[in-house]
Design a protein around this motif. Sequence first.
Motif, PDB file in Angstrom:
ATOM      1  N   GLU A   1       0.829  -1.208   0.000  1.00  0.00           N
ATOM      2  CA  GLU A   1       0.000   0.000   0.000  1.00  0.00           C
ATOM      3  C   GLU A   1       0.867   1.264   0.000  1.00  0.00           C
TER       4      GLU A   1
ATOM      5  N   LYS B   1       1.206   3.904  -2.900  1.00  0.00           N
ATOM      6  CA  LYS B   1       0.970   5.323  -2.620  1.00  0.00           C
ATOM      7  C   LYS B   1       2.144   6.164  -3.111  1.00  0.00           C
TER       8      LYS B   1
ATOM      9  N   GLN C   1       2.098   6.314  -6.811  1.00  0.00           N
ATOM     10  CA  GLN C   1       1.065   7.258  -7.238  1.00  0.00           C
ATOM     11  C   GLN C   1       1.555   8.692  -7.078  1.00  0.00           C
TER      12      GLN C   1
END
Length: 436
Positions: free
Chosen positions: A99, A103, A106
Amino acid sequence: MSEIICPHCHTPFTVDESGYAAILSQVRDQEFQRELAERERLLEESRSQAVRLAVSEAVAAETEKLRAVERERDGLAQQLESQRQQASVETQLAVQKTEAAAKDAQVAVERERDELAARLAREQEALVRVEAEHKAALAEKLAAKDELIADRDREIERIRDMKARLSTKMLGETLEQHCEIAFNQLRPTAFPHAYFEKDNEVVEGTKGDFVFRDFDAEGNEIVSIMFEMKNEADDSTHRKKNEDHFKKLDADRAKKGCEYAVLVSLLEPENELYNNGITDVSWRYDKMYVIRPQFFIPLITLLRNAALSSMEYRKELALVRQQNIDVTNFEDQLADFKDKFGRNYRLASERFQKAIDEIDKSIDHLQKIKDNLLGSERNLRLANDKAEDLTVKKLTRKNPTMKALFEEAREAKSLEAPAEGEAERSMAEDNDAADE
């Protein structure tokens, strides 16, 4: 016969040997059977105990194995539980890392997108600015070109007006004056060591218009140019072309020892070949150019700078050539020395060989003399031996006359000197003895 007492009734009785043997056999058989039965009983008991012990041991072993299996099961269960817990923790950590990475990715993608957008904006702004600068520069160049065209048009118009007011001779002299004035304006600063004068030396019936020579501070010639200026009136009925003057210009360049030949011409005013600037016609004549008057100074500067650039190479080439000449002279002198030395060596070798031959001949001659001397010495030795072996008795043997004379001389001497005579007689006797 043997007497035996019964152990039960204590009655004695007698038995013979056969009976005794039978009883003994019976007793032995009973005892054997009893012992056998006892042993069987003991063996059975031992077997039972062994079985019970084996069973107990087997049961104990199986029990221990079962306990070990239970302990292993419990340990495995604990290990599985620990691994399950660890796997659960690792799974949670992996999920958290995934995750976080997603992140971060991103965020990086968003950052890169923003940077690309900003770069695209900057490039678009730079492109717009470059286009604007290019348009401005193009407009400036177009304006300068238009101004240059206007200046040329004005110059052409002025020259045409001037031509209309001047004679043919005056046109030529005016072109020469124009070039001379343009050069003299720059002589003090650009050409302090240059020579640019009219060619007044007639060689084989011809001469050029101007000769240009430039030198460095040491007086070495940098470049030399033969100039010819040609012009004519617009209304002239006998128009000439530039190429009509190439042959004479090349001949004047060669006669005056100039490196380049330049025709400054206003002929053929409509010919675009000559209107574009400096025209190289070296395909017709070596190192020859045709120019319009406005390119007079640029051409001199161009040729002079090119000559200056190559001057160091020419100096190095001259130095290399001088070195080659020095090396050639040294090689020639060395070759001459080798020839003379070889000739002297051959002469000396021939004379040395002749001297050796003469020495060999002298040695042979001396050897012959030596051999002759040795032969003479041998003969002298033999003669001496023979002389030493010669005695009076040998001389008077078979010669009575000489013998009688020697005896008379001996007797006379004996009378004069008895002692001497006695000695001679003793000697004679000794010689006689030796001869005998």
